[in-house]
Design an enzyme around this catalytic site. Structure first.
Site, PDB file in Angstrom:
ATOM      1  CG  ASP A  15     -16.321  61.212  26.868  1.00  0.00           C
ATOM      2  OD1 ASP A  15     -16.839  62.341  26.803  1.00  0.00           O
ATOM      3  OD2 ASP A  15     -15.102  61.024  26.933  1.00  0.00           O
ATOM      4  CG  ASP A 457     -56.197  41.901  18.056  1.00  0.00           C
ATOM      5  OD1 ASP A 457     -57.425  41.932  17.881  1.00  0.00           O
ATOM      6  OD2 ASP A 457     -55.428  41.153  17.425  1.00  0.00           O
TER       7      ASP A 457
END
Length: 760
Positions: A15, A457
């Site tokens: 934790d 692209d």
């Protein structure tokens, strides 16, 4: 050189960063272990080790520290060759992470089970007796049902009882407080001893133990009991917060239904979704969640993809379209061919990528880790000097200065500082994944915020990747007639231009049947429709059949100049019309590029398409164009941008983009792209929205801002309480609040990043 093997474990109950550090230190000292990577938020540990290493001994070492551990299902994966600095490559930036730490191209996805965290090989190692106080068990379920929750409640009740006894029988009050303190301190002290034996002598538990015992020695038992209780409360809150961060991504796995309707031998039957094989055909009823990634075989329906991609409105999908596991079918039944097994579906891969990414440390996190190694021993030295020097050399009272020294030990605990970065990064990775923004590690997340240039692209990235009808022109015939006759000729064709015409005609009047259809190589297609000879083909081929007027030629040329492909329709001996098609920009391309330029990022289009079409799209979107490029040209241009001092992100979706994606500082694959692009890239935009690139950069900047806030909180509170403690204004109670309070504040602040990404 010996080849290392990589094994992944599920570790329950971590934790805080202190837990991860203790586990990492202990396992790293085991024989044959080369490197260890521990993720608190993912609850996983990856060990690079010799093939002959004793995995059972490794698991028992972790269990001995008080954690539950299980080896993830599947075979261990070959890692990298020893001696090539590979185990540490993940800490050398985003490219190091990509190429060395997690080679997705060779990665065995089955290793992770259906959800990426199978427990098939549970390690049989009993918990050590007496560890009841440090429950590293699961943080699922109500906090009060966990052992850590029960211990905290018990410690609090004991403290209240001690106060009551103190009021009723003052003479035994000191002993009552010592008993109350020991209830919580004994398990803490045992953890401290175990951590010290495993190689972590300066743990938070050790500092806490020294401070509490010291307080009792100087007759501050009441404060010692209160400090121990507050420490347990802080740890409990850390566990709850860490559990929320972990659940934010793991909750995705619940989206995939447990059952699927399998079509087999003409019948439909319910089967477990995880048993579906690639190629199987499933039936998805309206309102059902889709149980596997696949391609639609029949049916047309609106798909709610929000749980997976963050898309806010349902997406209309029909035959040959891809669907994702966990998305919701809308208004019609679909038959879907499965394209990925359960362990490889979109959600499983998202969860796995995020878990692996959480194990990769960002540069800031690595710096904080290195700093804390010297910081904690330094705090012990400072606390000792404060306790000893004034009484020895300045005539101070021993009790007063020992008290202050003990308070400094508590103030100096590094938990908040150490968790400040990984908590923010884990929350961001989870938040991004839930919205279709996949980032392969903290280094990638950190670098994204520094991007100054983005190369994109065209086809499939800035555009949809498939042509659409943009213009219908009638020459003596109506537009509806032109489209109807053209669709009749193209019926049954799978050519992209033919599909564009058929899609356009799908919502129009009935398409008549064509007969005697014949394709003319490189020219077009002819057929008989409603008793008329019809031709559809290129303008050049049409010009060989009928004469085109100057006006008709000019209109066709104008469409060509806009980067559009034009098909001309001839009915009988008459030029009937023309249809123009183009791969159109994505709906959000213009706004997405504007978001990048508004952020001060340089944008450029890199495409292999012809210059005319690329220029037309570039002019419409307002982006610099580099056209007619080979893959090596794209890679070269990315290198040129980097040499100009720019930090470059390359965005693409195809195999031809892979070299440039790898060359860029950050490679981003667009959703629906090839596996090569997705695996080569550092990040992926699952939904394929251009605007998500800007959202990734924004998420990175918000994350780094959050990290700076966390570090300020952690160090600021310590600085304030350090001064007030030495001045005698504050004592042990505020000191522990400075530590556990700061840790909780830092974690809560990091969890704010789980809120929706802006403009998502």
């Amino acid at each position: 050189m010996a080849e290392a093997t990589q094994t992944r474990y599920r570790v329950e109950g971590m934790d805080c960063a202190s837990c991860a550090a203790k586990i990492g230190t202990a396992v790293r000292r085991m024989p044959g272990v080369k490197d260890v990577s521990v993720s608190v938020t993912a609850g996983t540990m990856t060990v690079n080790h010799d093939a002959a290493s004793d995995l059972s001994a490794i698991a028992k070492k972790v269990t001995g520290l008080g954690y539950s551990v299980s080896q993830l299902a599947g075979k261990a994966t070959a890692a990298v060759t020893e001696g090539k600095d590979a185990c540490c490559d993940r800490d050398h930036g985003p490219k190091g992470h990509k190429h060395a730490d997690h080679n997705h191209g060779d990665h065995d996805h089955a290793e992770h089970g259906h959800t990426g965290h199978g427990h098939a090989q549970k390690v049989e190692a009993a918990e050590i007796e007496g560890l009841h106080g440090h429950d590293h068990g699961q943080t699922t379920g109500p906090w009060w049902a966990s052992k850590k929750g029960r211990l905290t409640i018990f410690s609090g009740v004991a403290l209240v009882v001690a106060y009551a006894i103190g009021h009723l029988v003052p003479s035994i009050a000191p002993y009552a407080f010592i008993v109350a303190m020991l209830i919580g301190l004994i398990p803490i002290a045992r953890r401290a001893i175990m951590a010290a034996m495993a190689g972590t002598p300066f743990s938070i538990e050790m500092l806490m133990t020294i401070a509490a015992v010291g307080a009792v020695i100087i007759n501050a038992g009441e404060e010692a009991a209160a400090v121990v209780f507050l420490f347990l409360v802080g740890e409990l809150l850390e566990g709850v917060a860490a559990g929320k961060a972990r659940a934010s991504i793991q909750s995705l796995t619940a989206l995939v239904p447990k059952e699927a309707l399998l079509e087999q031998d003409g019948q439909t039957r319910a089967v477990p979704a995880e048993s579906l094989a690639v190629g199987a055909v499933i039936l998805v009823r309206p309102g059902d969640r889709i149980s596997a990634d696949g391609v639609i075989l029949s049916g047309d329906s609106a798909i709610d993809e929000a749980p997976v991609t963050g898309e806010s409105t349902p997406v209309r999908k029909s035959v040959d379209d891809k669907v994702f596991a966990g998305t919701i079918n809308g208004d019609a039944a679909l038959r879907v061919r499965v394209t990925a097994a359960a362990a490889d579906n979109t959600i499983a891969r998202v969860v796995k990528l995020v878990e692996e990414a959480q194990e990769s440390k960002a540069p800031t996190e690595r710096f904080i880790d290195r700093f804390s190694r010297y910081y904690t021993p330094g705090v012990v030295v400072v606390g000792a000097l404060v306790a000893v020097i004034p009484p020895l050399f300045m005539g101070g009272a021993w009790g007063e200065w020992v008290y202050k020294g003990l308070a400094i030990l508590l103030i100096g605990c590094p938990c908040a500082l150490v968790i400040s970065t990984p908590a923010a990064i884990a929350a961001s990775l989870s938040a991004g994944a839930r919205r279709g923004l996949l980032l392969k590690g903290g280094a990638v997340l950190e670098t994204l915020g520094t991007i100054t240039a983005v190369a994109l692209d065209k086809t499939g990235t800035l555009t949809e990747g498939k042509p659409k009808v943009t213009d219908i022109i009638g020459f003596g015939h109506s537009e509806a007639e032109v489209l109807t006759f053209a669709a009749a000729l193209e019926t049954g064709s799978s050519h992209p231009l033919a599909k564009a015409i058929l899609d356009k005609a799908a919502d129009r009047a009935r398409v008549p049947a064509a007969s005697n259809a014949k394709a003319l190589g490189g020219k077009g297609v002819t057929a008989s429709v409603d008793g008329k000879a019809v031709f559809l083909g290129s303008p050049q081929a049409a010009g060989e059949r009928v004469a085109l007027s100057a006006d008709q030629t000019a209109r066709i040329t104008a469409l060509n100049d806009e980067g559009k492909t034009v098909s001309v329709l001839i009915i009988g001996e008459t030029l009937a019309g023309a249809i123009a098609m183009r791969d159109e920009p994505r709906a959000d391309a213009k706004s997405g590029l504007k978001a990048l330029t508004d952020a001060g990022v340089k944008i450029v289009m890199l495409t292999g398409d012809n210059r005319r079409t690329a220029t037309a799209i570039g002019s419409e979107l307002g982006i610099e164009v580099r056209a007619e490029l080979m893959p090596e040209d794209k890679q070269r241009i990315v290198g040129e941008l980097k040499r100009e001092g720019l930090i470059v992100a390359k965005v693409g979706d195809g195999i031809n983009d892979a070299p440039a994606l790898a060359a860029a500082d950050i490679g981003i694959a667009m959703g629906g792209g090839t596996d090569v692009a997705l695996e080569t890239a550092d990040a992926a935009v699952l939904h394929g929205r251009v605007g998500d690139v800007a959202r990734m950069i924004d998420l990175s900047k918000r994350t780094m801002g959050n990290i700076r806030q966390n570090i300020t909180i952690a160090l600021g509170l310590k600085a304030v309480f350090l001064v007030t403690t030495i001045a005698g204004v504050t004592g042990l109670w505020p000191a522990i609040l400075a530590d556990t309070g700061a840790t909780v504040l830092v974690t809560i602040n990091a969890l704010r990043l789980l809120a929706p990404v802006r403009n998502a």
